[in-house]
Design an enzyme around this catalytic site. Sequence first.
Site, PDB file in Angstrom:
ATOM      1  N   HIS A 134     -47.614 -66.078  44.380  1.00 49.68           N
ATOM      2  CA  HIS A 134     -45.822 -66.468  44.333  1.00 49.68           C
ATOM      3  C   HIS A 134     -45.831 -67.669  42.775  1.00 49.68           C
ATOM      4  O   HIS A 134     -46.264 -68.762  43.229  1.00 49.68           O
ATOM      5  CB  HIS A 134     -44.882 -66.084  45.186  1.00 49.68           C
ATOM      6  N   GLU A 185     -44.923 -60.986  37.571  1.00 50.82           N
ATOM      7  CA  GLU A 185     -43.718 -61.736  37.570  1.00 50.82           C
ATOM      8  C   GLU A 185     -43.512 -62.359  36.226  1.00 50.82           C
ATOM      9  O   GLU A 185     -44.307 -63.827  36.292  1.00 50.82           O
ATOM     10  CB  GLU A 185     -43.619 -62.185  38.834  1.00 50.82           C
ATOM     11  N   SER A 227     -36.214 -60.433  38.194  1.00 52.89           N
ATOM     12  CA  SER A 227     -34.710 -59.596  37.678  1.00 52.89           C
ATOM     13  C   SER A 227     -34.844 -58.025  38.064  1.00 52.89           C
ATOM     14  O   SER A 227     -33.951 -57.298  36.926  1.00 52.89           O
ATOM     15  CB  SER A 227     -34.140 -59.953  36.494  1.00 52.89           C
TER      16      SER A 227
END
EC number: 5.3.1.1
Length: 254
Positions: A99, A169, A214
Amino acid sequence: MTPGIRPLVAGNWKMNGKGESLTELRAIAAGLSSDLGRKLDAVICVPATLLSRAAETLEGETVGLGGQDAHFKTSGAHTGDISPEMLKEAGATHVILGHSERRTDHHESNKLICAKTEAAWAAGLVAIVCVGETASERKAERALDVIGDQLSGSLPDGVTAENTIIAYEPIWAIGTGLTPTVQDVRAAHAFMREQLIERFGAKGAHLRLLYGGSVKPSNAAELLGVADVDGALVGGASLKAADFLAICETYRNL
């Protein structure tokens, strides 16, 4: 969406949630126990302190349970770290690796993430491997180069649709409320699919590609309807059952 690939919505609670948060987890499981759960797979990745209790909460449910990181070794002198085997024993089925917050806060390299991915497989966990560019890299028109390098360096050769999920992401969109355009998401996911097929052949065509950054009920339909977007990695909106289920509900009409 990609024809023939079952969508997945994964929630990442990050460093949020205590015992009372299991109420939200129960509500998510209940919402997905209906016909909605037949349209997609769902995983919630909770803090390590909640894993065992979350596993008890989800016993008999269709919702998967994930950790948010794992060490590449099975045991040893690594204070504060958790091995994939420990996650598995606590009830995890999946684990997020690479991540952007781990890459940034803990300076994790592609090589390290690759080692963690292999360790996760060895423990019987599905790896959710994250890639994505920063705002400065996007501004310099290097987004696809960065994504390509991360895919190449973070993924071991043994990748299959059963042991690995990829999450794109864009770092500048995480927790900021900013969202890439549909065109940006389409371009990134098309590029990833192309790179994965080039390296892994037919296996690359069947890997699930999630979008993260988001994602919320108000933009889910637009984002999840993009070609080669096979689900979402949801941050803040996964902390509330109503929001997470609203995102999942998108698949009733796609």
